[in-house]
Enzyme design. Structure first.
Site, mmCIF file in Angstrom:
data_model
loop_
_atom_site.group_PDB
_atom_site.id
_atom_site.type_symbol
_atom_site.label_atom_id
_atom_site.label_comp_id
_atom_site.label_asym_id
_atom_site.label_seq_id
_atom_site.Cartn_x
_atom_site.Cartn_y
_atom_site.Cartn_z
ATOM 1 N N SER A 183 0.800 -1.224 0.000
ATOM 2 C CA SER A 183 0.000 0.000 0.000
ATOM 3 C C SER A 183 0.835 1.277 0.000
ATOM 4 O O SER A 183 0.390 2.299 -0.498
ATOM 5 C CB SER A 183 -0.948 0.011 1.196
ATOM 6 O OG SER A 183 -0.218 -0.082 2.403
ATOM 7 N N HIS A 211 -5.326 -3.127 -2.993
ATOM 8 C CA HIS A 211 -4.940 -2.237 -4.101
ATOM 9 C C HIS A 211 -4.819 -2.949 -5.449
ATOM 10 O O HIS A 211 -4.571 -2.297 -6.465
ATOM 11 C CB HIS A 211 -3.620 -1.535 -3.775
ATOM 12 C CG HIS A 211 -3.706 -0.707 -2.535
ATOM 13 N ND1 HIS A 211 -4.138 0.596 -2.543
ATOM 14 C CD2 HIS A 211 -3.473 -1.021 -1.242
ATOM 15 C CE1 HIS A 211 -4.141 1.064 -1.295
ATOM 16 N NE2 HIS A 211 -3.739 0.101 -0.497
ATOM 17 N N LYS A 243 -11.309 1.227 -2.399
ATOM 18 C CA LYS A 243 -10.249 1.723 -3.267
ATOM 19 C C LYS A 243 -10.726 1.780 -4.727
ATOM 20 O O LYS A 243 -11.559 2.604 -5.030
ATOM 21 C CB LYS A 243 -8.993 0.907 -3.035
ATOM 22 C CG LYS A 243 -8.293 1.475 -1.803
ATOM 23 C CD LYS A 243 -7.848 0.538 -0.787
ATOM 24 C CE LYS A 243 -7.456 1.312 0.482
ATOM 25 N NZ LYS A 243 -7.114 0.450 1.587
HETATM 26 C C1 LIG Z 1 -7.095 0.238 2.918
HETATM 27 C C2 LIG Z 1 -6.484 -1.029 3.296
HETATM 28 C C3 LIG Z 1 -7.072 -1.874 4.251
HETATM 29 C C4 LIG Z 1 -8.259 -1.462 5.060
HETATM 30 O O1 LIG Z 1 -9.417 -1.487 4.323
HETATM 31 P P1 LIG Z 1 -10.638 -0.586 4.811
HETATM 32 O O2 LIG Z 1 -11.813 -1.126 4.099
HETATM 33 O O3 LIG Z 1 -10.294 0.809 4.449
HETATM 34 O O4 LIG Z 1 -10.723 -0.778 6.304
HETATM 35 C C5 LIG Z 1 -6.496 -3.104 4.471
HETATM 36 N N1 LIG Z 1 -5.388 -3.483 3.816
HETATM 37 C C6 LIG Z 1 -4.782 -2.694 2.917
HETATM 38 C C7 LIG Z 1 -3.564 -3.193 2.209
HETATM 39 C C8 LIG Z 1 -5.303 -1.440 2.636
HETATM 40 O O5 LIG Z 1 -4.685 -0.639 1.767
#
Ligand SMILES: *Cc1c(COP(=O)(O)O)cnc(C)c1O
Length: 390
Positions: A183, A211, A243
């Site tokens: 991320s 992602h 995302k």
């Molecule tokens: C954004 C993210 C999460 C968390 O997801 P949410 O739905 O925002 O709680 C978990 N793992 C990764 C790699 C992320 O980028």
């Protein structure tokens, strides 16, 4: 009087955050999520969101969000009580069919999904082997479970193999845990190697592809599709809707037995209210949009290439990324904040990412590209970055 006042407990820590250039504040957003935004009273071009396909503000999602035929706003209860609406149910079926897995299960957030999976499947005596740079929610999930946690150096398959050999000798059930696309760096987990190590040492695999879904693989099916790997019965994959899907929520896919175990035993699934059914309905629409988003995915790749070509001329330290997440490593937090402020003054929103989100001395600007960015916007950003370098 309490032993220690709350004020006293935190005043020194908050001051320290300021001194170390680690203080965070929440940018106030006054416009829809898009590439052009109004944040903290200034008009900026946004290079910080995870809305890679530009779906967050898509008219079809907004239209779907208004259609309450047969729906209440609130779900009323947890999934196991009366909260499991047909919209949730259909979304799960559509996800399982899209990813060719036996079943899918929705979670309120990706954070909760990671807590749920690791806590439920990894027991006392088991071993969680996590990439050093994996997402904070995976680490929290590992700490929340009663299993032992060991971290291997980022992408280091030899180090991972050594730990797997040890686990096998100790008769410990191991699971390899990693982001699919990291991320804060944008590089990919070597999924082919991970899967073959897992097979060789009888380990399980848990990949958080927050992602990768939407951006990578055939029809946006994520990092497994990108590496032409199957999601087998000892593999679990997590994805989020926040995302590239441009909406909200998360899901886990895997075998029927896994999903049934999560429904029965996962506390972050059981002890929480189901998300509003309208959200599941919007996610179903965004799944349809993601599947068809070949044009956006191609545009995103073009935008990434344009950015990389421009930035490569500037003699900067960059993360080894071919994805929409591009990091300029500036090391010192103060420098990252300075660069971000300077870009802000020139009309760009690029957040500095600092410890503890990233390891010490690796503070960075995390630039995220979207299919919605125009060639002109990216060129303007490159010019602005160049002006800071000089
Ligand atoms: C954004 C993210 C999460 C968390 O997801 P949410 O739905 O925002 O709680 C978990 N793992 C990764 C790699 C992320 O980028």
């Amino acid at each position: 009087m309490p032993l220690e006042s709350i004020n006293k407990r935190f005043s020194a820590a908050l001051k320290f955050r300021h001194q170390e250039h680690l203080y965070r504040s929440r940018p106030l957003v006054l416009s829809p999520q898009a590439t052009n935004m109004q944040i903290n009273n200034s008009e900026v071009i946004n290079f910080s969101a995870n809305d890679y396909l530009g779906l967050a503000n898509h008219p079809q999602l907004k239209q779907t969000a208004q259609d309450f035929t047969n729906l209440s706003y609130g779900s009323g209860a947890a999934h196991l009580v009366t909260g499991h609406n047909n919209e949730h149910h259909l979304l799960e079926q559509e996800l399982a069919s899209w990813l060719n897995t036996e079943r899918a299960l929705l979670f309120s957030t990706g954070y909760m999904a990671n807590l749920a999976v690791l806590q439920t499947i990894m027991h006392k005596g088991d071993l969680i082997l996590a990439d050093k740079l994996c997402h904070g929610s995976l680490i929290d999930g590992a700490l929340y479970s009663k299993a032992e946690l060991k971290r291997y150096p980022h992408l280091d398959m030899l180090a991972l193999e050594k730990k797997l050999i040890q686990a096998q000798q100790n008769k410990q059930q191991a699971i390899i845990v990693s982001d699919g696309v990291f991320s804060m760096d944008g590089d990919l987990a070597p999924l082919d190697n991970i899967q073959s190590l897992a097979k060789k040492y009888q380990a399980w695999v848990y990949i958080d592809d927050a992602h990768g879904f939407g951006t990578l693989g055939e029809n946006g099916k994520g990092v497994f599709s990108h590496f032409k790997q199957e999601i087998n019965s000892n593999t679990i994959v997590m994805g989020t809707f926040g995302k590239a899907f441009g909406s909200f929520g998360a899901f886990v896919v895997g075998s029927s037995t896994l999903i049934e175990a999560l429904i029965q035993f996962a506390r972050p699934y059981i002890y929480t209210t189901a998300t509003p059914p309208i959200n599941a309905k919007v996610c179903r629409k965004s799944l349809q949009l993601v599947m068809k988003a070949t044009g956006q995915r191609n545009q995103l790749q073009k935008n990434i290439k344009q950015f990389q070509q421009g930035i490569s001329k500037l003699n900067l330290e960059l993360s080894a990324s071919k994805t929409a997440i591009q990091a300029i490593i500036l090391k010192k937090s103060a420098v990252a904040v300075q660069w971000s402020d300077s870009l802000k003054q020139q009309g760009f929103w690029v957040m500095p990412i600092r410890p503890p989100t990233v390891p010490k001395n690796t503070a960075r600007l995390r630039i995220t590209l979207s299919a919605e960015h125009t060639k002109k916007q990216i060129n303007k950003l490159l010019t602005a970055i160049e002006s800071i370098c000089n």
